[in-house]
Design an enzyme around this catalytic site. Structure first.
Site, mmCIF file in Angstrom:
data_model
loop_
_atom_site.group_PDB
_atom_site.id
_atom_site.type_symbol
_atom_site.label_atom_id
_atom_site.label_comp_id
_atom_site.label_asym_id
_atom_site.label_seq_id
_atom_site.Cartn_x
_atom_site.Cartn_y
_atom_site.Cartn_z
ATOM 1 N N GLU A 97 0.848 -1.190 0.000
ATOM 2 C CA GLU A 97 0.000 0.000 0.000
ATOM 3 C C GLU A 97 0.885 1.242 0.000
ATOM 4 O OE1 GLU A 97 -2.181 -0.742 3.598
ATOM 5 O OE2 GLU A 97 -2.920 -2.650 2.808
ATOM 6 N N SER A 128 -5.584 -4.227 1.049
ATOM 7 C CA SER A 128 -6.004 -5.633 0.980
ATOM 8 C C SER A 128 -4.829 -6.490 1.415
ATOM 9 C CB SER A 128 -6.408 -6.003 -0.454
ATOM 10 O OG SER A 128 -7.470 -5.214 -0.934
ATOM 11 N N GLU A 129 -4.627 -6.585 2.719
ATOM 12 C CA GLU A 129 -3.422 -7.282 3.189
ATOM 13 C C GLU A 129 -3.415 -8.756 2.793
ATOM 14 O OE1 GLU A 129 -4.916 -4.950 5.016
ATOM 15 O OE2 GLU A 129 -3.313 -3.501 5.380
ATOM 16 N N PHE A 172 1.950 -1.422 8.671
ATOM 17 C CA PHE A 172 2.231 -1.523 10.111
ATOM 18 C C PHE A 172 2.172 -3.000 10.492
ATOM 19 C CE2 PHE A 172 0.951 2.843 9.745
ATOM 20 C CZ PHE A 172 1.488 3.532 10.828
ATOM 21 N N ASP A 200 1.080 -4.290 13.003
ATOM 22 C CA ASP A 200 -0.234 -4.564 13.597
ATOM 23 C C ASP A 200 -1.207 -5.124 12.551
ATOM 24 O OD1 ASP A 200 0.079 -2.471 16.229
ATOM 25 O OD2 ASP A 200 1.139 -1.931 14.390
ATOM 26 N N HIS A 233 -1.055 0.586 16.350
ATOM 27 C CA HIS A 233 -0.050 0.981 15.363
ATOM 28 C C HIS A 233 1.349 1.040 15.983
ATOM 29 C CE1 HIS A 233 -3.753 2.295 13.401
ATOM 30 N NE2 HIS A 233 -3.100 2.334 12.258
#
Lengths: 340, 324
Positions: free
Chosen positions: B29, B59-60, B83, B85, B129
């Site tokens: 991203e 869209s991980e 991140f 997270d 984060h």
């Protein structure tokens, strides 16, 4: 269902010659015979763990496989025996994998839900719903940038259309115009729950296609020639740079979701109705009606049985895998070493 | 030798590998036109073009899945998860698919994939984060885990990760992005699975990772003023773990302190402590002490975050108290 394109019937299969039709019937018959044998072996406790059969859904694996190039990629779900066999993976090794034997396709490391045969283009069977759609997109991306003309085909069930990875993969594939064909095998039940009871649209895959700029495609998944025809068109489009397709193949499983499920939640009338549309018997009858000799068809049936008998015997003869395999192949150097 | 910041070192390491190997691709991203939200990929789009440096949707799962599928079929992708997270949103792909597929298939596939991600606190971003999540990846068989503390190590370990035939999770530390250092000119390739002794000492061993490394070094300076001489080890790589270096130091000094940014329970230091207890018991002159963030989500306010994460002062005080 408005605006949904229905592709069904033998008319869609214009161009399939006699040898190809017999090859298709042979695939359906072999998969059917294999899956019935796998079920028998569960009952004999020779197959441990779980497994998910494609009884009743054979036409989809067979029809799509016939439309693929040898170097194309297949991505399967945990219900992947059919798709793995359809690409030509050795049947004895598939059976031995179900039995947890050294001669298994994965030497017993994966089992029924993870069948893989890279040399036959079967890039894995993935047992977490939805995970393999983005992975198939990745293989398609690789084919695209390497310029090989390969296409990735990704099979999944109706339940997958409600998980996030489905939508992430469809969107990425559409945005990047990836050579991937997504094939939803809609057997009407996500596991035990009717897909319609948990999905906002009647056609769980096709009705979502427009969200990704794709044509809605519904096909009779019990008609191997209809499946072959839509798969051929979608694969050709992908190969020519036209981007992804999403095919929804309507079908029905003859048994339950998995080994543990007798499928009693399905109305008797529904089961009876779908059994009249059994892909094996209906295709056999059609071929006979269109002039294929009974002796040819029964010859294929006998060949399928003999092949499954031989595979079963070879699988049973294979010893359990050596326990040294527990600590093999975590890493590419073959080891499981995590410290010095 | 050029002065590079840690964030410039990320871009330099990626560029070095993309230049060398045409199968290396970068996706994530905002990694392209924006140069990364942490500006760690600045210039790569201009240099290598939009085919090899690709912006993705948020869209991980698609990012990791696409990278995995490509890695199985001839590419060596670098995938950025903005991140660490956010690894939670694609953990199925990372932990169930990327990590296990080689093993499950009896070794039929290799997955030469690097997952880069910004890890850790110090930037007041709060609990979603700022986490230090290297122990998540460490706990999954099939993933290699690296967390560099310096710009030179960023270049060298990133190059090693890209060249490795197996999946590597590469944790970049957010609070280190501005740190500068001389980085060797020319191609720089380090080795995974190697810790580094950054300071020699005979009294105790301090093992630290990523942003805790400079704090451990500062603490060692102050301890020296008290006449306590710490050996400081930058662990660098959690899987493979360089136990030879770490436990070798413990055998020499007789004491082990770990400095971990992760919350207490099952942080990476727990495994190191367990190995030291099991394999160096006869060398130990006192208890192994773990200096960690308490077992809490990380708070946002600067005063609270600073109190939560191990500080130089806390390291010094804990060591002085522990050394009696």
């Amino acid at each position: 269902m408005t605006d949904t394109t229905i592709h069904a019937g033998a008319a869609a299969a214009e161009g399939l010659d006699r040898d190809s039709r017999l090859a298709l019937y042979r695939l359906v018959a072999e998969i059917r015979t294999f899956e019935k044998r796998a079920y028998d072996l569960f009952l004999q406790s020779l197959v441990k763990g779980t497994s998910h059969l494609s009884l009743g859904q054979e036409a989809i694996a067979a029809g799509v496989a016939l439309a693929m190039r040898p170097d194309d990629y297949t991505f399967c779900t945990y219900r992947g025996h059919a798709h793995t066999l359809a690409r030509g993976a050795p049947m004895a090794a598939v059976m031995a994998e179900l039995l947890g034997r050294e001669g298994g396709l994965l030497a017993g490391k994966g089992g029924s839900m993870h069948l893989t045969s890279v040399e036959h283009g079967v890039m894995g069977s993935y047992a977490i719903v939805g995970a393999h759609l983005p992975i198939a997109a990745g293989a398609a991306w690789s084919a695209q940038v390497r310029g090989t003309g390969q296409v990735a085909v990704c099979f999944f069930g109706d339940g997958t259309t409600n998980i996030g990875a489905f939508h992430e993969a469809l969107n990425l594939a559409a945005v990047w115009k990836l050579p991937v064909v997504f094939v939803c095998e809609n057997n009407l039940y996500m596991e035990y729950t009717p897909i319609g009871a948990v999905t906002a649209v009647p056609n769980p895959a096709a009705d979502r296609a427009s969200a990704y700029g794709l044509e809605p495609i519904v096909v009779d998944g019990n008609d191997p020639e209809a499946v072959w025809a839509v798969a051929r068109a979608a694969i050709a489009r992908a190969r020519e740079g036209g981007g992804p397709s999403l095919i929804e193949a309507k079908t029905y499983r003859h048994g339950g979701h998995s080994r543990a499920d007798p499928g009693k939640y399905r109305p008797d009338e529904e089961v009876r109705e779908w059994m009249t549309r059994d892909p094996l018997t209906t295709y056999r009858a059609r071929l006979a009606a269109e002039g294929v000799e009974e002796s040819t068809l029964s010859g294929i049936d006998a060949d399928a049985l003999a092949k499954v008998d031989l595979a079963t015997a070879q699988a049973k003869d294979s010893p359990p895998p050596p326990v040294a395999l527990v600590e093999r192949d975590v890493w590419s150097d073959g080891s499981a070493t995590w410290r010095n | 030798m050029a002065q590079l910041s840690y964030r410039e070192a990320v871009a330099a390491g990626i560029a070095q590998e993309m230049e060398r190997d045409p199968t290396v691709y970068l996706i994530g991203e905002d990694v392209g036109a924006a140069g990364g939200v942490f500006k760690a990929t600045v210039g790569l789009l201009e240099r290598f073009g939009p085919d090899r440096v690709r912006d993705t949707p948020i869209s991980e799962q698609a990012i990791i899945g696409a990278a995995m599928g490509a890695a199985m079929t001839g590419l060596r992708p670098i995938a950025e998860i903005m991140f660490s997270d956010f690894l939670a949103t694609c953990w199925d792909l990372v932990a169930n698919q990327v990590a296990k597929t080689r093993y499950m298939t009896g070794g039929q596939v290799s997955i030469p994939l690097v997952i880069r991600t910004a890890n850790g606190g110090g930037v007041r971003f709060g609990a979603q984060h700022s986490q230090s999540l290297e122990n998540w990846a460490m706990a999954v068989p099939g993933l290699k885990v690296v967390a560099p503390s310096t710009p030179a190590d960023v270049v060298g370990l990133l190059a090693a990760a890209v060249r490795d035939p197996d999946p590597v999770v590469f944790y970049e530390h957010k609070s280190l992005y501005a740190a500068k250092e001389e980085v060797p000119d020319g191609e720089h390739v380090d080795a995974l699975g190697t810790a580094r002794v950054l300071r020699q000492g005979d009294d105790l061993t301090i093992a630290a990772l990523a942003a805790m490394v400079p704090r451990a070094l500062d603490a060692a300076d102050r301890l020296a003023a008290h006449g306590v001489f710490a050996e400081v080890i930058d662990v660098r790589s959690l899987i493979p773990l360089d136990t030879r270096t770490i436990l070798g130091s413990v055998r020499k000094t007789g004491r082990l302190f770990t400095v971990e940014e992760n919350p207490r329970v099952l942080g990476w230091g727990a495994e190191v402590a367990s190995l030291a207890a099991e394999e160096c018991f006869d060398s130990l002159d006192g208890p192994i002490v773990r200096i960690t963030t308490p077992h809490v989500p990380l708070p946002a306010a600067d005063a609270l975050e600073d109190a939560a994460v191990p500080s130089v002062e806390r390291i010094v005080e804990t060591v002085v108290a522990g050394m009696g």
